[in-house]
Design a protein around this motif. Structure first.
Motif, PDB file in Angstrom:
ATOM      1  N   UNK A 171      42.399  10.423  50.004  1.00 29.45           N
ATOM      2  CA  UNK A 171      43.579  10.065  49.204  1.00 29.45           C
ATOM      3  C   UNK A 171      44.688  11.098  49.391  1.00 29.45           C
ATOM      4  N   UNK A 172      44.322  12.379  49.486  1.00 36.06           N
ATOM      5  CA  UNK A 172      45.328  13.418  49.665  1.00 36.06           C
ATOM      6  C   UNK A 172      46.040  13.305  51.013  1.00 36.06           C
ATOM      7  N   UNK A 173      45.364  12.791  52.022  1.00 34.78           N
ATOM      8  CA  UNK A 173      46.024  12.595  53.315  1.00 34.78           C
ATOM      9  C   UNK A 173      47.135  11.558  53.197  1.00 34.78           C
ATOM     10  N   UNK A 174      46.854  10.467  52.516  1.00 29.86           N
ATOM     11  CA  UNK A 174      47.915   9.470  52.299  1.00 29.86           C
ATOM     12  C   UNK A 174      49.007  10.066  51.416  1.00 29.86           C
ATOM     13  N   UNK A 175      48.603  10.826  50.388  1.00 22.93           N
ATOM     14  CA  UNK A 175      49.575  11.453  49.501  1.00 22.93           C
ATOM     15  C   UNK A 175      50.521  12.358  50.276  1.00 22.93           C
ATOM     16  N   UNK A 176      50.007  13.182  51.173  1.00 23.72           N
ATOM     17  CA  UNK A 176      50.898  14.098  51.890  1.00 23.72           C
ATOM     18  C   UNK A 176      51.850  13.342  52.797  1.00 23.72           C
ATOM     19  N   UNK A 177      51.398  12.223  53.386  1.00 21.84           N
ATOM     20  CA  UNK A 177      52.310  11.427  54.207  1.00 21.84           C
ATOM     21  C   UNK A 177      53.394  10.766  53.351  1.00 21.84           C
ATOM     22  N   UNK A 178      53.013  10.195  52.222  1.00 19.08           N
ATOM     23  CA  UNK A 178      53.997   9.570  51.336  1.00 19.08           C
ATOM     24  C   UNK A 178      54.928  10.608  50.718  1.00 19.08           C
ATOM     25  N   UNK A 179      54.397  11.767  50.396  1.00 16.20           N
ATOM     26  CA  UNK A 179      55.175  12.869  49.839  1.00 16.20           C
ATOM     27  C   UNK A 179      56.316  13.222  50.790  1.00 16.20           C
ATOM     28  N   UNK A 180      55.968  13.448  52.072  1.00 14.48           N
ATOM     29  CA  UNK A 180      56.982  13.758  53.087  1.00 14.48           C
ATOM     30  C   UNK A 180      57.961  12.597  53.242  1.00 14.48           C
ATOM     31  N   UNK A 181      57.421  11.387  53.378  1.00 14.00           N
ATOM     32  CA  UNK A 181      58.255  10.208  53.622  1.00 14.00           C
ATOM     33  C   UNK A 181      59.237   9.980  52.480  1.00 14.00           C
ATOM     34  N   UNK A 182      58.778  10.036  51.262  1.00 20.19           N
ATOM     35  CA  UNK A 182      59.644   9.720  50.127  1.00 20.19           C
ATOM     36  C   UNK A 182      60.681  10.812  49.869  1.00 20.19           C
ATOM     37  N   UNK A 183      60.371  12.056  50.194  1.00 21.74           N
ATOM     38  CA  UNK A 183      61.384  13.108  50.106  1.00 21.74           C
ATOM     39  C   UNK A 183      62.481  12.839  51.135  1.00 21.74           C
TER      40      UNK A 183
END
Length: 193
Positions: A171-183
């Motif tokens: 889940x954290x792997x998806x979170x880090x990708x979405x975190x970067x993308x949404x910023x």
């Protein structure tokens, strides 16, 4: 084995879907707040131990060398990548101080400090988050289980509610990708992913 594989894949998908359904609004608010910090010159410092150290490095690379060529690079660095410095501090002082010492030297008010931990209880990460707040940085935590100490130490905390290290890390792997993308999206980039 096939049944085991499918069971674990279903479990992973369910944990991730539930996590993002519960945290999408918080992730959006965090992305907007951190985009504002980057726009003001903030820099991102990431940290973790073991597999979480790899995730911290992965996150720093996403920001500093975007895979989408037209997206801008943002200042980010993993505090775990300097092995000689970390082992020197750990040997000469205390391993629980390795990230604190780096933030004190390199960080400044307005920066962002992000800790990754499956437990939210790693002493060197929690101490660094405490110090980062004292230095005027925004603190972000990616944790699992019950969040450990992270919810009390982070301005933005994302806890994957699982006791399985594998499900947390997935889940954290998806979170880090979405975190970067949404910023990036919050900074005005086109939402192409």
């Amino acid at each position: 084995m096939k049944d085991s594989i499918l069971r674990k894949a279903r479990e992973s998908a369910e944990v991730k879907l539930r996590f993002f359904e519960e945290n999408a609004d918080r992730l959006e608010a965090c992305a907007r707040a951190l985009a504002a910090r980057f726009a003001e010159g903030g820099r991102l410092w990431t940290m973790g131990n073991g597999g979480s150290a790899c995730d911290a490095e992965h996150l720093a690379v996403e920001f500093s060398h975007p895979i989408i060529e037209k997206r801008r690079a943002l200042p980010a660095q993993s505090l775990v990548s300097e092995v000689a410095t970390l082992t020197a501090i750990g040997n000469d002082a205390d391993f629980s101080q390795v990230f604190v010492r780096r933030l004190e030297l390199l960080g400044r008010r307005g920066d962002l400090a992000l800790g990754v931990s499956t437990s939210g209880a790693s002493a060197n990460v929690t101490r660094a988050l405490i110090r980062a707040r004292e230095l005027g940085m925004v603190t972000i935590g990616f944790a699992g289980r019950d969040g450990g100490q992270f919810p009390d130490l982070c301005d933005h905390c994302f806890v994957v509610p699982s006791w399985s290290i594998h499900r947390i890390q997935e889940a954290q792997t998806i979170l880090l990708h979405l975190f970067w993308d949404q910023i990036q999206v919050a900074l005005g980039e086109v939402d192409v992913l």
